[in-house]
Design a protein around this motif. Structure first.
Motif, PDB file in Angstrom:
ATOM      1  N   ILE A 364       6.519  18.123 -14.857  1.00  0.00           N
ATOM      2  CA  ILE A 364       6.507  19.217 -13.722  1.00  0.00           C
ATOM      3  C   ILE A 364       7.541  20.106 -13.868  1.00  0.00           C
ATOM      4  CG2 ILE A 364       6.015  19.476 -11.193  1.00  0.00           C
ATOM      5  CD1 ILE A 364       4.742  16.672 -11.113  1.00  0.00           C
ATOM      6  N   HIS A 365       7.115  21.329 -14.006  1.00  0.00           N
ATOM      7  CA  HIS A 365       8.340  22.431 -13.741  1.00  0.00           C
ATOM      8  C   HIS A 365       8.384  22.705 -12.332  1.00  0.00           C
ATOM      9  CE1 HIS A 365      10.630  26.007 -14.618  1.00  0.00           C
ATOM     10  NE2 HIS A 365       9.855  26.558 -13.786  1.00  0.00           N
ATOM     11  N   LEU A 366       9.537  22.684 -11.869  1.00  0.00           N
ATOM     12  CA  LEU A 366       9.776  23.349 -10.357  1.00  0.00           C
ATOM     13  C   LEU A 366      10.488  24.464 -10.314  1.00  0.00           C
ATOM     14  CD1 LEU A 366      10.951  19.701  -9.129  1.00  0.00           C
ATOM     15  CD2 LEU A 366       8.800  20.708  -8.822  1.00  0.00           C
ATOM     16  N   SER A 367      10.055  25.397  -9.567  1.00  0.00           N
ATOM     17  CA  SER A 367      10.688  26.913  -9.231  1.00  0.00           C
ATOM     18  C   SER A 367      11.958  26.524  -8.573  1.00  0.00           C
ATOM     19  CB  SER A 367       9.757  27.670  -8.607  1.00  0.00           C
ATOM     20  OG  SER A 367       9.626  27.332  -7.187  1.00  0.00           O
ATOM     21  N   ALA A 368      12.702  27.633  -8.612  1.00  0.00           N
ATOM     22  CA  ALA A 368      13.889  27.419  -7.834  1.00  0.00           C
ATOM     23  C   ALA A 368      13.789  27.384  -6.499  1.00  0.00           C
ATOM     24  CB  ALA A 368      14.694  28.837  -8.146  1.00  0.00           C
ATOM     25  N   GLY A 369      12.645  28.123  -5.846  1.00  0.00           N
ATOM     26  CA  GLY A 369      11.951  27.999  -4.390  1.00  0.00           C
ATOM     27  C   GLY A 369      11.914  26.569  -4.207  1.00  0.00           C
ATOM     28  N   GLN A 370      11.091  25.966  -4.857  1.00  0.00           N
ATOM     29  CA  GLN A 370      10.707  24.596  -4.702  1.00  0.00           C
ATOM     30  C   GLN A 370      12.007  23.562  -4.740  1.00  0.00           C
ATOM     31  OE1 GLN A 370       7.615  24.095  -7.931  1.00  0.00           O
ATOM     32  NE2 GLN A 370       6.257  23.780  -6.124  1.00  0.00           N
ATOM     33  N   GLN A 371      13.037  23.719  -5.660  1.00  0.00           N
ATOM     34  CA  GLN A 371      14.164  22.720  -5.764  1.00  0.00           C
ATOM     35  C   GLN A 371      14.982  23.244  -4.535  1.00  0.00           C
ATOM     36  OE1 GLN A 371      16.123  22.749  -9.414  1.00  0.00           O
ATOM     37  NE2 GLN A 371      14.446  23.085 -10.719  1.00  0.00           N
ATOM     38  N   ALA A 372      14.908  24.388  -3.997  1.00  0.00           N
ATOM     39  CA  ALA A 372      15.646  24.542  -2.761  1.00  0.00           C
ATOM     40  C   ALA A 372      15.234  24.066  -1.601  1.00  0.00           C
ATOM     41  CB  ALA A 372      15.835  26.291  -2.489  1.00  0.00           C
ATOM     42  N   VAL A 373      13.762  23.868  -1.643  1.00  0.00           N
ATOM     43  CA  VAL A 373      13.442  22.894  -0.385  1.00  0.00           C
ATOM     44  C   VAL A 373      13.484  21.727  -0.698  1.00  0.00           C
ATOM     45  CG1 VAL A 373      10.940  22.425   0.692  1.00  0.00           C
ATOM     46  CG2 VAL A 373      11.403  24.783   0.041  1.00  0.00           C
ATOM     47  N   MET A 374      13.586  21.146  -1.719  1.00  0.00           N
ATOM     48  CA  MET A 374      14.259  19.817  -2.307  1.00  0.00           C
ATOM     49  C   MET A 374      15.478  19.466  -1.629  1.00  0.00           C
ATOM     50  SD  MET A 374      12.282  18.889  -5.876  1.00  0.00           S
ATOM     51  CE  MET A 374      10.852  18.375  -5.963  1.00  0.00           C
ATOM     52  N   LEU A 375      16.389  20.469  -2.100  1.00  0.00           N
ATOM     53  CA  LEU A 375      17.449  20.282  -1.404  1.00  0.00           C
ATOM     54  C   LEU A 375      17.650  20.159  -0.123  1.00  0.00           C
ATOM     55  CD1 LEU A 375      20.650  22.204  -2.948  1.00  0.00           C
ATOM     56  CD2 LEU A 375      20.455  21.964  -0.560  1.00  0.00           C
ATOM     57  N   LEU A 376      17.234  21.037   0.524  1.00  0.00           N
ATOM     58  CA  LEU A 376      17.087  21.001   2.029  1.00  0.00           C
ATOM     59  C   LEU A 376      16.531  19.663   2.812  1.00  0.00           C
ATOM     60  CD1 LEU A 376      16.076  24.710   3.051  1.00  0.00           C
ATOM     61  CD2 LEU A 376      18.438  23.648   3.121  1.00  0.00           C
ATOM     62  N   THR A 377      15.385  19.176   1.899  1.00  0.00           N
ATOM     63  CA  THR A 377      14.932  17.846   2.430  1.00  0.00           C
ATOM     64  C   THR A 377      15.715  16.693   2.394  1.00  0.00           C
ATOM     65  OG1 THR A 377      12.690  18.673   1.815  1.00  0.00           O
ATOM     66  CG2 THR A 377      12.968  16.221   2.220  1.00  0.00           C
ATOM     67  N   LEU A 378      16.364  16.697   1.161  1.00  0.00           N
ATOM     68  CA  LEU A 378      17.493  15.583   0.965  1.00  0.00           C
ATOM     69  C   LEU A 378      18.707  15.679   1.969  1.00  0.00           C
ATOM     70  CD1 LEU A 378      17.743  15.289  -2.958  1.00  0.00           C
ATOM     71  CD2 LEU A 378      16.285  13.989  -1.486  1.00  0.00           C
ATOM     72  N   LEU A 379      19.113  17.035   2.017  1.00  0.00           N
ATOM     73  CA  LEU A 379      20.063  16.969   3.133  1.00  0.00           C
ATOM     74  C   LEU A 379      19.958  16.446   4.346  1.00  0.00           C
ATOM     75  CD1 LEU A 379      23.048  18.738   3.071  1.00  0.00           C
ATOM     76  CD2 LEU A 379      21.862  20.422   4.012  1.00  0.00           C
ATOM     77  N   VAL A 380      18.730  16.425   4.688  1.00  0.00           N
ATOM     78  CA  VAL A 380      18.536  16.124   6.242  1.00  0.00           C
ATOM     79  C   VAL A 380      18.012  14.469   5.960  1.00  0.00           C
ATOM     80  CG1 VAL A 380      16.823  15.897   8.134  1.00  0.00           C
ATOM     81  CG2 VAL A 380      17.669  18.029   7.177  1.00  0.00           C
ATOM     82  N   THR A 381      17.173  14.010   5.080  1.00  0.00           N
ATOM     83  CA  THR A 381      16.637  12.666   4.985  1.00  0.00           C
ATOM     84  C   THR A 381      17.779  11.876   4.533  1.00  0.00           C
ATOM     85  OG1 THR A 381      16.085  13.214   2.612  1.00  0.00           O
ATOM     86  CG2 THR A 381      14.394  13.213   4.483  1.00  0.00           C
ATOM     87  N   SER A 382      18.797  12.194   3.975  1.00  0.00           N
ATOM     88  CA  SER A 382      20.017  11.294   3.551  1.00  0.00           C
ATOM     89  C   SER A 382      20.838  10.847   4.617  1.00  0.00           C
ATOM     90  CB  SER A 382      20.597  11.829   2.483  1.00  0.00           C
ATOM     91  OG  SER A 382      21.360  13.013   2.705  1.00  0.00           O
ATOM     92  N   LYS A 383      20.648  11.413   5.863  1.00  0.00           N
ATOM     93  CA  LYS A 383      21.736  11.095   6.896  1.00  0.00           C
ATOM     94  C   LYS A 383      21.324   9.853   7.549  1.00  0.00           C
ATOM     95  CE  LYS A 383      23.469  15.005   5.986  1.00  0.00           C
ATOM     96  NZ  LYS A 383      24.486  15.240   5.087  1.00  0.00           N
TER      97      LYS A 383
END
Length: 451
Positions: A364-383
């Motif tokens: 699956i190819h992920l766009s830069a926007g989708q990866q940015a949303v993933m980054l924000l998701t992990l930033l919250v869920t990892s706490k």
């Protein structure tokens, strides 16, 4: 008894294993039946050692090794074992929503009294978020450069379904992260929606007067501790689940599916080294941390964390060493425990790296926007989940579910998780030790720097 079992396992490793490996490489020629028997003998010897050792890690490694061998020797039968991995997957998925809700609510409402924690709390939280974000970005960059997941070949139907299930546009995806019914979000496994609800709920609870906030906060703390224990129980099934999932994967796709794991492991260790040299070291130099003294103080707790793969095991010694370095006790007591929830640098890097690995494995190819949303998701869920066994794998699984990625590659991560967990836990402890010294500097504590 234990020493004799270990000796037998070592003999199997030093004598039998090279013969089996030589056969695989074509250097040694044995009958198929004898080669198969030798490989199972190695696994049996180490299973005997695992019985004496009684550690989950040992059994997970045994489960993976047995799954590889079973899938290679009896591929037709191995393809019927997928249900074991599916059962384990369902047990893990049922943990995700209550675990994220309870830990986020406790993390937000339990530390939201900024008047009480003062400037130190604000500075610490800002620092944690900046450094954690840098760790996530480095993880994303490392896996996009190495592209370790591209060597994994999943069944075409799995990859196609996952690709078709991916969000069609950025706007659709953004709209979908906001819940309309929390029960529906939990039922459908929409983890992002659970995160948004939990964050807003935690903020609202923080605004409630203390006498009314405290009962629910205690309930959330109790729920979090219960889910930690629940996770520990589920992880007892991990060796069987990993055995079934790996056996099915190898039986269906062959042994070549495992080779990218070595690239993934190397990618993570290189990325962690880059993070230490490019992020933590410059921070220490800018703030004026005495590097040699700091490294001497942090060496023991980091070593404990690396050897045990447990941040909690290193916490008492870390607090003692950092306080002896000259940091006031009140700063140590606040920053270090808070960092265990909000500043898991090594785990954050691993989670971003592992999530993109799963996407790459699925083609699956992920766009830069989708990866940015993933980054924000992990930033919250990892706490807030530092106390959960295999917490990072739970987070990766939750994020993969939320982004409609196939989950088969996640099972492959179990086989090398101990090697990855040791490194990321050591970096977690090192990052929190540095954060404590940095906050002390920002608070004007000069005795540390005058010695």
């Amino acid at each position: 008894m234990k020493s004799r079992t270990l000796l037998a396992a070592l003999i199997g490793l030093l004598v039998v294993a090279p013969v089996s490996l030589g056969q695989r490489l074509g250097w040694v020629h044995l009958s198929p039946a004898l080669g198969e028997a030798l490989r199972w003998l190695v696994i049996a010897l180490f299973a005997g050692y695992a019985v004496q050792k009684r550690t989950l890690t040992a059994w997970i490694l045994i489960g993976m090794a047995a799954g590889v061998e079973f899938g290679h020797d009896w591929p037709a039968a191995a393809q019927n074992l997928q249900l074991l991995g599916t059962i384990f997957l369902r047990l893990i998925k049922v943990i995700i929503a209550p675990l994220i809700f309870s830990t986020l609510v406790v993390g937000i409402a339990g530390h939201a009294d900024l008047k009480k924690v003062g400037r130190m709390g604000v500075k610490a939280l800002i620092y944690f978020e900046i450094v954690s974000t840098l760790a996530l970005v480095i993880g994303f960059a490392a896996i996009n450069l190495s592209r370790a997941g591209e060597g994994v070949k999943l069944p075409p139907t799995t990859a196609t379904l996952a690709l078709n299930a991916a969000p069609r546009s950025a706007s659709d995806f953004i709209v979908n992260i906001f819940p309309e019914n929390i029960a529906k979000s939990v039922y459908e496994g929409e983890v992002l929606q659970v995160v948004i609800f939990s964050v807003l709920f935690g903020l609202a609870l923080a605004m409630v007067p203390e006498e009314k906030r405290r009962p629910f906060l205690k309930f959330a703390e109790s729920l979090a501790e219960t889910m930690f224990k629940f996770t520990n129980l589920v992880m007892l099934f991990a060796p069987i689940g990993v055995f079934g999932a790996v056996a099915y994967t190898v039986g269906h796709l062959g042994l070549g599916v495992l080779m990218p794991l070595l690239r993934l492991l190397a990618t993570m260790y290189v990325a962690l080294t880059v993070f230490i040299l490019a992020v933590l070291l410059p921070i220490a130099l800018i703030v004026g941390v005495p590097i040699r003294r700091f490294l001497r103080a942090a060496a023991e707790p980091v070593t404990i964390a690396f050897a045990t793969a447990s941040s909690e095991a290193a916490l008492p010694r870390a607090m003692e060493k950092i306080e002896a370095l000259g940091v006031p006790r009140d700063i140590v007591a606040f920053v270090l425990p808070t960092g265990y929830s909000f500043n898991l640098d090594g785990s954050s890097l691993y989670q971003s790296l592992a999530l993109i690995f799963v996407a790459q494995a699925a083609g699956i190819h992920l766009s830069a926007g989708q990866q940015a949303v993933m980054l924000l998701t992990l930033l919250v869920t990892s706490k807030g989940v530092a106390g959960v066994a295999r917490a990072s794998l739970v987070i990766v699984l939750a994020a993969a579910t939320s982004f409609h990625l196939p989950l088969e590659p996640v099972f492959l991560l179990f086989g090398i998780d101990q090697l990855m967990d040791m490194a990321r836990t050591g970096v977690n402890v090192l990052g929190n030790c540095l954060a404590t010294v940095v906050i002390a500097r920002w608070e004007g504590e000069t005795q540390l720097f005058s010695k």
